[in-house]
Motif scaffolding. Structure first.
Motif, PDB file in Angstrom:
ATOM      1  N   ARG A  18      39.052  34.429  41.279  1.00 27.62           N
ATOM      2  CA  ARG A  18      40.388  33.845  41.309  1.00 27.62           C
ATOM      3  C   ARG A  18      41.276  34.504  40.259  1.00 27.62           C
ATOM      4  O   ARG A  18      40.799  35.230  39.384  1.00 27.62           O
ATOM      5  N   LEU A  19      42.557  34.211  40.340  1.00 28.01           N
ATOM      6  CA  LEU A  19      43.523  34.743  39.384  1.00 28.01           C
ATOM      7  C   LEU A  19      43.330  34.109  38.014  1.00 28.01           C
ATOM      8  O   LEU A  19      42.862  32.973  37.905  1.00 28.01           O
ATOM      9  N   PRO A  20      43.705  34.823  36.938  1.00 33.11           N
ATOM     10  CA  PRO A  20      43.669  34.206  35.611  1.00 33.11           C
ATOM     11  C   PRO A  20      44.674  33.062  35.518  1.00 33.11           C
ATOM     12  O   PRO A  20      45.721  33.069  36.182  1.00 33.11           O
ATOM     13  N   ALA A  21      44.342  32.061  34.701  1.00 28.88           N
ATOM     14  CA  ALA A  21      45.216  30.896  34.570  1.00 28.88           C
ATOM     15  C   ALA A  21      46.559  31.268  33.952  1.00 28.88           C
ATOM     16  O   ALA A  21      47.588  30.671  34.274  1.00 28.88           O
ATOM     17  N   ASP A  22      46.563  32.259  33.075  1.00 29.13           N
ATOM     18  CA  ASP A  22      47.799  32.696  32.418  1.00 29.13           C
ATOM     19  C   ASP A  22      48.596  33.561  33.390  1.00 29.13           C
ATOM     20  O   ASP A  22      48.189  34.667  33.744  1.00 29.13           O
ATOM     21  N   LEU A  23      49.755  33.065  33.821  1.00 29.19           N
ATOM     22  CA  LEU A  23      50.556  33.798  34.803  1.00 29.19           C
ATOM     23  C   LEU A  23      51.144  35.077  34.246  1.00 29.19           C
ATOM     24  O   LEU A  23      51.587  35.949  34.998  1.00 29.19           O
ATOM     25  N   LEU A  24      51.198  35.193  32.913  1.00 29.12           N
ATOM     26  CA  LEU A  24      51.738  36.403  32.301  1.00 29.12           C
ATOM     27  C   LEU A  24      50.667  37.485  32.140  1.00 29.12           C
ATOM     28  O   LEU A  24      50.977  38.609  31.748  1.00 29.12           O
ATOM     29  N   CYS A  25      49.431  37.140  32.443  1.00 29.14           N
ATOM     30  CA  CYS A  25      48.339  38.116  32.284  1.00 29.14           C
ATOM     31  C   CYS A  25      48.416  39.144  33.411  1.00 29.14           C
ATOM     32  O   CYS A  25      48.400  38.776  34.593  1.00 29.14           O
ATOM     33  N   PRO A  26      48.523  40.433  33.092  1.00 32.24           N
ATOM     34  CA  PRO A  26      48.561  41.450  34.153  1.00 32.24           C
ATOM     35  C   PRO A  26      47.216  41.532  34.872  1.00 32.24           C
ATOM     36  O   PRO A  26      46.164  41.273  34.286  1.00 32.24           O
ATOM     37  N   VAL A  27      47.278  41.909  36.130  1.00 32.47           N
ATOM     38  CA  VAL A  27      46.070  41.973  36.950  1.00 32.47           C
ATOM     39  C   VAL A  27      45.946  43.366  37.529  1.00 32.47           C
ATOM     40  O   VAL A  27      46.877  43.885  38.142  1.00 32.47           O
ATOM     41  N   ILE A  28      44.793  43.995  37.328  1.00 35.92           N
ATOM     42  CA  ILE A  28      44.473  45.267  37.967  1.00 35.92           C
ATOM     43  C   ILE A  28      43.551  44.952  39.140  1.00 35.92           C
ATOM     44  O   ILE A  28      42.449  44.443  38.953  1.00 35.92           O
ATOM     45  N   MET A  29      43.998  45.237  40.357  1.00 35.04           N
ATOM     46  CA  MET A  29      43.240  44.861  41.547  1.00 35.04           C
ATOM     47  C   MET A  29      42.402  46.039  42.036  1.00 35.04           C
ATOM     48  O   MET A  29      42.915  46.976  42.643  1.00 35.04           O
TER      49      MET A  29
END
Length: 215
Positions: free
Chosen positions: A179-190
């Motif tokens: 799942r996505l990190p709880a922190d919406l500001l955390c960048p995600v590398i997919m």
């Protein structure tokens, strides 16, 4: 979360041969070497008995002639027996030796924030040439058949045994820790961990839903 098709269910009792082999046993999968070895004594002639015993006892030969060409049991017996019937084969041996259909797992590619009561999956309908014939994926072609049935172009009996699946799809949804990190500001590398693009489509839709006014 992962939906899966089809649900593993016990055959109804009493049942019929047609229902058992059509809806519950994985007759399109590759047979095991143990089953092939056990079938050798029931081959239609001495030549096919020797050939079946060889395949059942030699791992390399079995991989080359059965596993890699995606031979199912019916095609294998037809080839080894040169078209002759295996009419002395005990039915209990086949029922015990052919595995039951197992659930197929798919990653959900939609967001519950966007569509709380609807899920979607992203899958490729598998149909690729193998040894001069088309090898069809099981679950994806079942989903395609469902769509064709709703369009009036049914190519497969999707109603199930005793029509118990008429208008229904056997689905189970299980929880996932992906799942996505709880922190919406955390960048995600997919980067695909073997799941394909489906969960990342869900992540993007989730982030889009969170950015909507009032979300």
């Amino acid at each position: 979360m992962h939906p899966r098709w089809p649900m593993p269910t016990l055959p109804p009792s009493p049942t019929t041969y047609a229902a058992l082999f059509r809806h519950y046993l994985d007759i399109c999968g590759a047979p095991s070497r143990d089953l092939v070895a056990a079938l050798a004594p029931f081959a239609p002639d001495a030549t096919s008995r020797a050939e079946t015993a060889r395949l059942g006892s030699r791992k390399a030969d079995f991989a080359a002639q059965v596993t890699r060409p995606h031979m199912n049991l019916a095609r294998l017996l037809d080839a080894v027996g040169r078209g002759r019937p295996w009419d002395k084969t005990p039915l209990p041996l086949l029922i015990q030796g052919i595995p039951r259909l197992r659930p197929r797992y798919y990653s959900i590619s939609s967001s519950s924030l966007e569509h709380p009561r609807r899920i979607s999956v992203t899958a490729v309908v598998e149909a690729r040439p193998v040894s001069g014939r088309l090898f069809h994926g099981l679950a994806t072609n079942y989903l395609l058949a469902l769509k064709q049935a709703t369009d009036g172009r049914a190519t497969y009996r999707v109603a199930g045994p005793r029509n118990k699946l008429q208008g229904k799809v056997p689905v189970h949804i299980r929880q996932s820790s992906f799942r996505l990190p709880a922190d919406l500001l955390c960048p995600v590398i997919m980067v695909g961990p073997g799941t394909g693009v489906a969960p990342f489509r869900a992540f993007i839709r989730e982030r889009m839903a969170l950015r909507l006014p009032g979300a």
